[in-house]
Design a protein around this motif. Structure first.
Motif, PDB file in Angstrom:
ATOM      1  N   THR A  73       0.833  -1.204   0.000  1.00  0.00           N
ATOM      2  CA  THR A  73       0.000   0.000   0.000  1.00  0.00           C
ATOM      3  C   THR A  73       0.868   1.256   0.000  1.00  0.00           C
ATOM      4  O   THR A  73       0.619   2.195  -0.774  1.00  0.00           O
ATOM      5  CB  THR A  73      -0.935  -0.001   1.219  1.00  0.00           C
ATOM      6  N   GLU A  74       1.892   1.284   0.848  1.00  0.00           N
ATOM      7  CA  GLU A  74       2.797   2.433   0.887  1.00  0.00           C
ATOM      8  C   GLU A  74       3.461   2.660  -0.473  1.00  0.00           C
ATOM      9  O   GLU A  74       3.629   3.805  -0.922  1.00  0.00           O
ATOM     10  CB  GLU A  74       3.855   2.243   1.970  1.00  0.00           C
ATOM     11  N   HIS A  76       2.280   1.916  -3.491  1.00  0.00           N
ATOM     12  CA  HIS A  76       1.342   2.507  -4.449  1.00  0.00           C
ATOM     13  C   HIS A  76       0.959   3.934  -4.065  1.00  0.00           C
ATOM     14  O   HIS A  76       0.820   4.802  -4.952  1.00  0.00           O
ATOM     15  CB  HIS A  76       0.113   1.621  -4.625  1.00  0.00           C
ATOM     16  N   LEU A  77       0.805   4.219  -2.803  1.00  0.00           N
ATOM     17  CA  LEU A  77       0.501   5.595  -2.402  1.00  0.00           C
ATOM     18  C   LEU A  77       1.656   6.531  -2.766  1.00  0.00           C
ATOM     19  O   LEU A  77       1.430   7.661  -3.227  1.00  0.00           O
ATOM     20  CB  LEU A  77       0.193   5.664  -0.906  1.00  0.00           C
ATOM     21  N   VAL A  82       1.032  10.396  -2.416  1.00  0.00           N
ATOM     22  CA  VAL A  82       0.153  10.495  -1.230  1.00  0.00           C
ATOM     23  C   VAL A  82       0.938  10.135   0.011  1.00  0.00           C
ATOM     24  O   VAL A  82       1.696   9.225   0.045  1.00  0.00           O
ATOM     25  CB  VAL A  82      -1.057   9.537  -1.385  1.00  0.00           C
TER      26      VAL A  82
END
Length: 82
Positions: A73-74, A76-77, A82
């Motif tokens: 997740t990190e 892709h963010l 983001v």
């Protein structure tokens, strides 16, 4: 698996021919599916440590899956700033 971030532009070996087409027509639909799948993961793993197979990393415990998903997740963010 370390806490080091994934390298930039890493390619999943499953997608040797390139990324598949988007499966959702809009961002909200993708977010809704992600939330549903996250809840299903927690429901499935509630109260016990399980081992489930990852297609690239092999057998992972519940704790290892959580570690992998956080890093993923990190990654892709960060791609989206983001």
């Amino acid at each position: 698996m370390t806490d080091d971030p994934y390298p930039k532009n890493i390619m999943n070996p499953i997608y040797k021919e390139g990324l598949p087409p988007l499966r959702k027509s809009d961002l909200q639909s993708a977010i809704d599916q992600l939330e549903d799948e996250m809840q299903a993961f927690f429901d499935h793993h509630e109260g016990e440590e399980r081992v489930e197979n990852h297609p690239v990393y092999g057998p992972l415990t519940t704790s290892e899956w959580l570690h992998f998903q956080r890093k993923h997740t990190e990654h892709h963010l960060a791609q989206f700033g983001v």
